[in-house]
Each structure stands twice: as structure tokens, then as C-alpha cells.
Scaffold this active site. Structure first.
Site, PDB file in Angstrom:
ATOM      1  N   THR A  29      -8.526  40.835  -2.943  1.00  0.00           N
ATOM      2  CA  THR A  29      -8.255  39.496  -3.463  1.00  0.00           C
ATOM      3  C   THR A  29      -7.452  38.708  -2.439  1.00  0.00           C
ATOM      4  O   THR A  29      -6.502  39.230  -1.855  1.00  0.00           O
ATOM      5  CB  THR A  29      -7.473  39.551  -4.792  1.00  0.00           C
ATOM      6  N   PHE A  55      -4.984  35.586  -1.756  1.00  0.00           N
ATOM      7  CA  PHE A  55      -4.008  34.746  -2.437  1.00  0.00           C
ATOM      8  C   PHE A  55      -3.528  33.645  -1.489  1.00  0.00           C
ATOM      9  O   PHE A  55      -3.398  33.870  -0.280  1.00  0.00           O
ATOM     10  CB  PHE A  55      -2.789  35.561  -2.878  1.00  0.00           C
TER      11      PHE A  55
END
Length: 396
Positions: A279, A281
């Protein structure tokens, strides 16, 4: 490495009637960037934010118009997770020139907002960026944006895309609605674990709670166990529910850190179907990074285009013609004007979806190639805004 701050760089159409997103700040014109009333606006906004910062805050709806009365009502409705509240004396002080030039590489004395509860992957990303920071949980993405704007925290770390699940569209929309700036990014490897109460075996589970994306990413093992999947707002929140309800047949998909925080057993590790689950960010702040040319930079922008054949191709070509690499392209329908009516000589009129285009390219706004590309893009765009510019060697 320190991330220095500078005035906001905003590229925009000068026609406010045609451009519902136009904001005071720095506008891009043929002669370059020029400063308007940004400083007075920022001072006014900081005073207004500090005056209202003691009030409880809750998420707001995108569709509410930003009239003065509604803005005040919004500020009284936004809330941080668990009613996060501090008195005025404990709020972060306004930044001075010395503050802006100091190093926060380890996160000392930095407060970082994230969405979720302790043990969330977003909290892990915040601690990766600032190992010694104070993390502040927020119940919604909107609350994290507002926490930075109201000077309750210094930074926010929020997910923008996952290698399996794709883009987090809500945060793309919020980037445009708020005046925060991208000052860095964090890439976090996601290792999902199956959690349960002490002494429970994974074969004993009949239902498993987690965020819908986490459940989808662990489909294989959940099918093998034959459990019922139950959606939760986030992974760490699911672990919190299992720990509080004490139902032995209920488990959760979350991080190993969440198991430690909530006193659960790790029944299985790395249960995601795809081992390469990452992921990305974004780190958001009130002040942007000063762009330079001493090292590689990444710049994020958003723009809209006039309707016409090949317009998107022409817009993207302005980067290719100058050897600028595009690392991300995302499109989102405009919420304020989703449909565009275009005259058609044969059919009378036609309607098209009107889009916002988000682009990341590898260059600094101080680079003449980037400045020339932005000037060229202005020939086709009705609106341009720079969301952030930061060194690529600070990507964690």
C-alpha cells in the site's frame, strides 16, 4: 531527511466563472508563478482554525456548500476517533522560520493523524515515516484532513493506492477539496494475519471480521476454512471487536501488531493470496516542500480539459515531449459538474462525463522542463493545481 516548507504553488484558470476550483494563492501564467493574497488568507485561516480548534469535530459531506455559516457548522461536526480533544495550551504552536528549517526525520515532537484505530496499517505507515511521532487515530479520512488544517496535528499519513485493491478514490477527492500538500510518501508491505482469542484454533472459527478489501485479499484461506465473512470499517477495528466481544468462534484479519495491542493470538500469518501486497501512503502537511533541482523530485498535479478529439493525448504529450516520466495517472468524475453538454451538428447536443485527471511525474517544479510543460498544458486545460512536489529519495 528534513522536508522544508515553502509558499503554496497552485496552477489554476484565471476565469473564476469557468473554474469552480479556483483558489487564491499562486497562479500559473505565461510569465510564471505570481503571488496574490496568500499570506493574508493564511493568517486569517490560522486564526479562524485556532478559534474553533477546541470544538469537537466530525466528518462532513462533500455536497455541503462552503458558505460561512456552513463552514462554521462543519467545524463543529468533525470528530476525531474516540473524541480526541486537547485544550488550547496543548495544541501545536504556529510554525516559525526556525521550526520550518529543523529536521523531523525521526518524528520527535511530531503529531501524525491516520484513519483507523491503534494497530491499523495506516498507523504502521505513520511510524515508518516518523518513528518517534505521536500518532493520532481518526474515525474517517475527512477527520484526518481536518485535523491537519485545524493545527491539531502536524501531518497526516493516508493510503492512496494498493497494489492489489487499486486506488483509494475517496482520498483523491479529498486532496482536491482541502488545502493540504503532499510532502512525501510511504510504501508499506501488508502482511495479513488471522487473529483469534487466546487458545482458539483457526479451525474453530465460524466467522471472520475485517475490512472488505482485506477479506477479498485473503479469499483462498477463508474459503478453505468455510467461514462467514463480516465487513468492518478497518482491520484493526475488527481485531478490537473480537477482543471486546470475546466470542471464541469469531476471528479477524488484521496485522500482527493489532494482535499484540488487543491481546489476541496470531492463528496464521501472511494469509493474503498475493504475497506482493503493498500500500502506498501519502504524507500531507499544511506547508509544501520547497522544490529544488539538486536531486530527483516527484510532482503531483490535477487538471481538467476542454472537450475535443485528442485533447487528453495532447495533454499527456506535453510531458513526453520534454522527457518527463509519468508514474501515475488517475481520472475521477467531477462532482460539481459531472456532465458536460456539447453541441453536435448532427444530433443537436451530446452529454459527456467531465473528468479530473490526477498525474504524478518525475521532475521538480523548479525544473525548467516542468515549468514549460505546465505552460504548454495550460493551452488545453481549464484548471490546473499542483498538489505537491517532494524529493524521491525521501520515499520510504
Amino acid at each position: 531527511m528534513a522536508l522544508k516548507a515553502a509558499p503554496v504553488l497552485v496552477c489554476c484558470s484565471n476565469n473564476k466563472k469557468d473554474n469552480p476550483f479556483a483558489q487564491p494563492g499562486f497562479c500559473f501564467s505565461d510569465s510564471g508563478f505570481k503571488r496574490s493574497d496568500f499570506l493574508n488568507l493564511r493568517i486569517h485561516r490560522v486564526r479562524e482554525c485556532l478559534a474553533h480548534s477546541h470544538r469537537a469535530i466530525t466528518p462532513v459531506e462533500d455536497e455541503i456548500p462552503s458558505t460561512p455559516a456552513v463552514v462554521e457548522e462543519q467545524e463543529t461536526q468533525i470528530s476525531l476517533h474516540r473524541g480526541f480533544h486537547k485544550d488550547l495550551n496543548s495544541l501545536p504552536k504556529p510554525l516559525s522560520a526556525a521550526d520550518l528549517s529543523s529536521s523531523y526525520s525521526d518524528g520527535t515532537n511530531v503529531r501524525v493523524a491516520y484513519q483507523g484505530v491503534p494497530g491499523a496499517y495506516s498507523e504502521a505507515a505513520a511510524l515508518k515515516a516518523y518513528p518517534k511521532c505521536e500518532t493520532v487515530p481518526c474515525d474517517q479520512f475527512e477527520a484526518a484532513f481536518k485535523a491537519v488544517e485545524l493545527w491539531l496535528v502536524d501531518k497526516a499519513v493516508l493510503p492512496i493506492e494498493n497494489s492489489v485493491g487499486g486506488s483509494i478514490h475517496r482520498n483523491y477527492d479529498l486532496l482536491l477539496r482541502h488545502r493540504l500538500h503532499i510532502v512525501g510518501e510511504v510504501q508499506l508491505v501488508v502482511n495479513h494475519c488471522l487473529l483469534g482469542l487466546r487458545g482458539v484454533r483457526k479451525e474453530d472459527l465460524k466467522r471472520v471480521l475485517s475490512h472488505p478489501q482485506a477479506l477479498d485479499q485473503c479469499e483462498k484461506i477463508l474459503n478453505e476454512l468455510g467461514v462467514t465473512r463480516v465487513n468492518a470499517e478497518d482491520t484493526a477495528g475488527a481485531a478490537q471487536i473480537v477482543a471486546s466481544e470475546r466470542v471464541r468462534e469469531t476471528g479477524a484479519v488484521a496485522s500482527a501488531r493489532a494482535a499484540e495491542i488487543y491481546g489476541l493470538d496470531v492463528l496464521a500469518q501472511n494469509i493474503q493470496d498475493d504475497s506482493d501486497n503493498i500500500t502506498r501512503f501519502l504524507i500531507l502537511a499544511r506547508e509544501p516542500v520547497i522544490p529544488g533541482t539538486d536531486r530527483p523530485y516527484k510532482t503531483s498535479i490535477v487538471f481538467t480539459l476542454e472537450e475535443g478529439p485528442g485533447v487528453l493525448f495532447k495533454a499527456l504529450a506535453v510531458f513526453a515531449l520534454r522527457g518527463l516520466n509519468l508514474s501515475k495517472i488517475e481520472s475521477r468524475p467531477q462532482k460539481l459538474r459531472p456532465l458536460r453538454v456539447v453541441d453536435d451538428s448532427n444530433m443537436g447536443s451530446a452529454t459527456y462525463f467531465d473528468y479530473l485527471f490526477y498525474i504524478d511525474f518525475e521532475a521538480s517544479m523548479a525544473d525548467s522542463r516542468a515549468q514549460n510543460a505546465m505552460g504548454h498544458l495550460q493551452e488545453f486545460a481549464t484548471f490546473i493545481r499542483v498538489l505537491g512536489c517532494y524529493p524521491m529519495d525521501t520515499v520510504l
